[in-house]
Scaffold this active site. Structure first.
Site, PDB file in Angstrom:
ATOM      1  N   CYS A 154      10.751  -0.140  -6.644  1.00 29.82           N
ATOM      2  CA  CYS A 154      10.546   1.317  -6.753  1.00 29.82           C
ATOM      3  C   CYS A 154      10.127   1.910  -5.404  1.00 29.82           C
ATOM      4  CB  CYS A 154       9.489   1.563  -7.826  1.00 29.82           C
ATOM      5  SG  CYS A 154       8.791   3.215  -7.865  1.00 29.82           S
TER       6      CYS A 154
ATOM      7  N   CYS B  46       6.915   3.921  -5.462  1.00 29.37           N
ATOM      8  CA  CYS B  46       5.783   2.993  -5.624  1.00 29.37           C
ATOM      9  C   CYS B  46       5.383   2.426  -4.268  1.00 29.37           C
ATOM     10  CB  CYS B  46       6.152   1.849  -6.561  1.00 29.37           C
ATOM     11  SG  CYS B  46       6.543   2.342  -8.250  1.00 29.37           S
TER      12      CYS B  46
END
Length: 123
Positions: free
Chosen positions: A30, A33
């Site tokens: 991600c 993230c």
């Protein structure tokens, strides 16, 4: 303080105890993230009185499912075992600082009274 890796084995002990815990639900693939990780880690160094935990949603699918995590990163703030905040999205450092301040300012006696009142009404 370094971040704590949260798993199904230690989640309840870490998050269910007293004090404030910030939980970052994330995954290695991600992009947002990975952008949020340094912000989260920096805050963990600054706020030694708060526990910062990370849940790898790929490795801990049961935890992700239990909390209905459908978008990552998702940040959850828990104080004295009560979830006060849970929203997806990578926060910039100033917004994370603001959230921490708000979580620390919450009157937990009021929260516990409100929770007790809701439980009484539900019975």
């Amino acid at each position: 303080m370094a971040t704590v890796e949260l798993t199904t084995d230690n989640f309840n002990d870490v998050v269910g105890g007293g004090g404030t815990v910030l939980v970052d639900f994330w995954a290695a693939w991600c992009g947002p993230c990975r952008q949020f990780a340094p912000v989260f880690d920096e805050a963990s160094e600054k706020y030694g009185d708060i526990t910062f935990g990370k849940v790898d949603t790929e490795a801990q699918t049961q935890l992700a499912a239990a909390f209905g995590i459908s978008s990552i990163p998702t940040l959850m703030a828990v104080r004295d075992g009560v979830v006060l905040y849970a929203e997806p999205g990578a926060l910039p450092a100033p917004a994370l600082e603001d959230l921490i301040g708000k979580v620390q300012a919450v009157d937990m006696d009021e929260v516990r009274a409100a929770v007790a009142a809701q439980q009484t009404e539900a019975q």
